[in-house]
Structures are given as structure tokens and as C-alpha cells.
Scaffold this motif. Structure first.
Motif, PDB file in Angstrom:
ATOM      1  N   ALA A   1       0.082  30.600  -5.965  1.00 13.10           N
ATOM      2  CA  ALA A   1      -1.197  30.026  -5.535  1.00 13.10           C
ATOM      3  C   ALA A   1      -1.050  28.589  -5.044  1.00 13.10           C
ATOM      4  O   ALA A   1      -1.695  28.200  -4.061  1.00 13.10           O
ATOM      5  CB  ALA A   1      -2.209  30.086  -6.685  1.00 13.10           C
ATOM      6  N   PHE A   2      -0.228  27.793  -5.696  1.00 18.46           N
ATOM      7  CA  PHE A   2      -0.106  26.383  -5.301  1.00 18.46           C
ATOM      8  C   PHE A   2       0.401  26.224  -3.867  1.00 18.46           C
ATOM      9  O   PHE A   2      -0.244  25.541  -3.059  1.00 18.46           O
ATOM     10  CB  PHE A   2       0.765  25.625  -6.304  1.00 18.46           C
ATOM     11  CG  PHE A   2       0.987  24.185  -5.945  1.00 18.46           C
ATOM     12  CD1 PHE A   2      -0.086  23.315  -5.800  1.00 18.46           C
ATOM     13  CD2 PHE A   2       2.258  23.701  -5.732  1.00 18.46           C
ATOM     14  CE1 PHE A   2       0.110  21.981  -5.468  1.00 18.46           C
ATOM     15  CE2 PHE A   2       2.475  22.378  -5.395  1.00 18.46           C
ATOM     16  CZ  PHE A   2       1.398  21.516  -5.267  1.00 18.46           C
ATOM     17  N   PRO A   3       1.514  26.857  -3.490  1.00 16.80           N
ATOM     18  CA  PRO A   3       1.930  26.721  -2.086  1.00 16.80           C
ATOM     19  C   PRO A   3       0.921  27.334  -1.113  1.00 16.80           C
ATOM     20  O   PRO A   3       0.738  26.827  -0.001  1.00 16.80           O
ATOM     21  CB  PRO A   3       3.259  27.461  -2.008  1.00 16.80           C
ATOM     22  CG  PRO A   3       3.668  27.769  -3.386  1.00 16.80           C
ATOM     23  CD  PRO A   3       2.494  27.583  -4.274  1.00 16.80           C
ATOM     24  N   ALA A   4       0.250  28.409  -1.545  1.00 16.06           N
ATOM     25  CA  ALA A   4      -0.750  29.023  -0.673  1.00 16.06           C
ATOM     26  C   ALA A   4      -1.902  28.066  -0.403  1.00 16.06           C
ATOM     27  O   ALA A   4      -2.372  27.947   0.737  1.00 16.06           O
ATOM     28  CB  ALA A   4      -1.267  30.322  -1.287  1.00 16.06           C
ATOM     29  N   VAL A   5      -2.353  27.359  -1.432  1.00 17.63           N
ATOM     30  CA  VAL A   5      -3.432  26.377  -1.252  1.00 17.63           C
ATOM     31  C   VAL A   5      -2.960  25.233  -0.366  1.00 17.63           C
ATOM     32  O   VAL A   5      -3.702  24.761   0.491  1.00 17.63           O
ATOM     33  CB  VAL A   5      -3.937  25.857  -2.619  1.00 17.63           C
ATOM     34  CG1 VAL A   5      -4.831  24.646  -2.462  1.00 17.63           C
ATOM     35  CG2 VAL A   5      -4.683  26.948  -3.360  1.00 17.63           C
ATOM     36  N   MET A   6      -1.726  24.795  -0.565  1.00 10.80           N
ATOM     37  CA  MET A   6      -1.197  23.706   0.261  1.00 10.80           C
ATOM     38  C   MET A   6      -1.154  24.100   1.737  1.00 10.80           C
ATOM     39  O   MET A   6      -1.425  23.285   2.611  1.00 10.80           O
ATOM     40  CB  MET A   6       0.218  23.322  -0.202  1.00 10.80           C
ATOM     41  CG  MET A   6       0.270  22.661  -1.553  1.00 10.80           C
ATOM     42  SD  MET A   6      -0.447  21.014  -1.564  1.00 10.80           S
ATOM     43  CE  MET A   6       0.715  20.124  -0.571  1.00 10.80           C
TER      44      MET A   6
END
Length: 75
Positions: free
Chosen positions: A53-58
Motif C-alpha cells: 500500500a505505501f508504494p502504491a499511495v506514493m
């Protein structure tokens, strides 16, 4: 305190953490119903989800900002 230049990254980290916590909790609950090991299964699902989720949000945040700017009226 964290310098302001890291604000977008911190925002993405917090947002992805909260959203993956909620989504993994709901999906784990629906798949298993409450069991004694529910919390440990949820925690494992959450940490795995947060890694994605973190890289996707970035990556998605700039695209979302552009889409909102195009879809909203100015002035």
C-alpha cells in the motif's frame, strides 16, 4: 520534529498504514470470523498489505491530485 519537506512521504505512510489496517481487518474478519488467532492473522495481513500500500499511495497520489485538479473548477 520531522522537517516539512518530508510531509508528503509521512502523509503517504500514515494514510497507507491506516487504510491497510482497516481493509485487512475487514477482509480477515469476513474470511475467518472471530477466532482466537484473529489478531495475529490480522497483523500479518496488515503488514503484508502495508508493504504494497505505501508504494502504491506514493505513486497514486500525484495522479489523484492531477485528476482532482482537472475535475474541479478553478476560482
Amino acid at each position: 520534529m520531522i522537517p516539512a519537506r518530508y510531509g508528503p512521504v509521512l502523509f503517504s505512510l500514515i494514510l497507507s498504514g491506516v487504510m491497510s489496517l482497516l481493509v485487512s481487518g475487514i477482509s480477515t474478519f469476513r474470511a475467518l470470523q472471530p477466532q482466537q488467532d484473529f489478531v495475529s492473522l490480522w497483523a500479518g495481513a496488515w503488514l503484508t498489505g502495508w508493504l504494497f500500500a505505501f508504494p502504491a499511495v506514493m505513486l497514486a497520489a500525484p495522479l489523484a491530485r492531477k485528476a482532482v485538479a482537472m475535475l474541479t473548477a478553478r476560482g
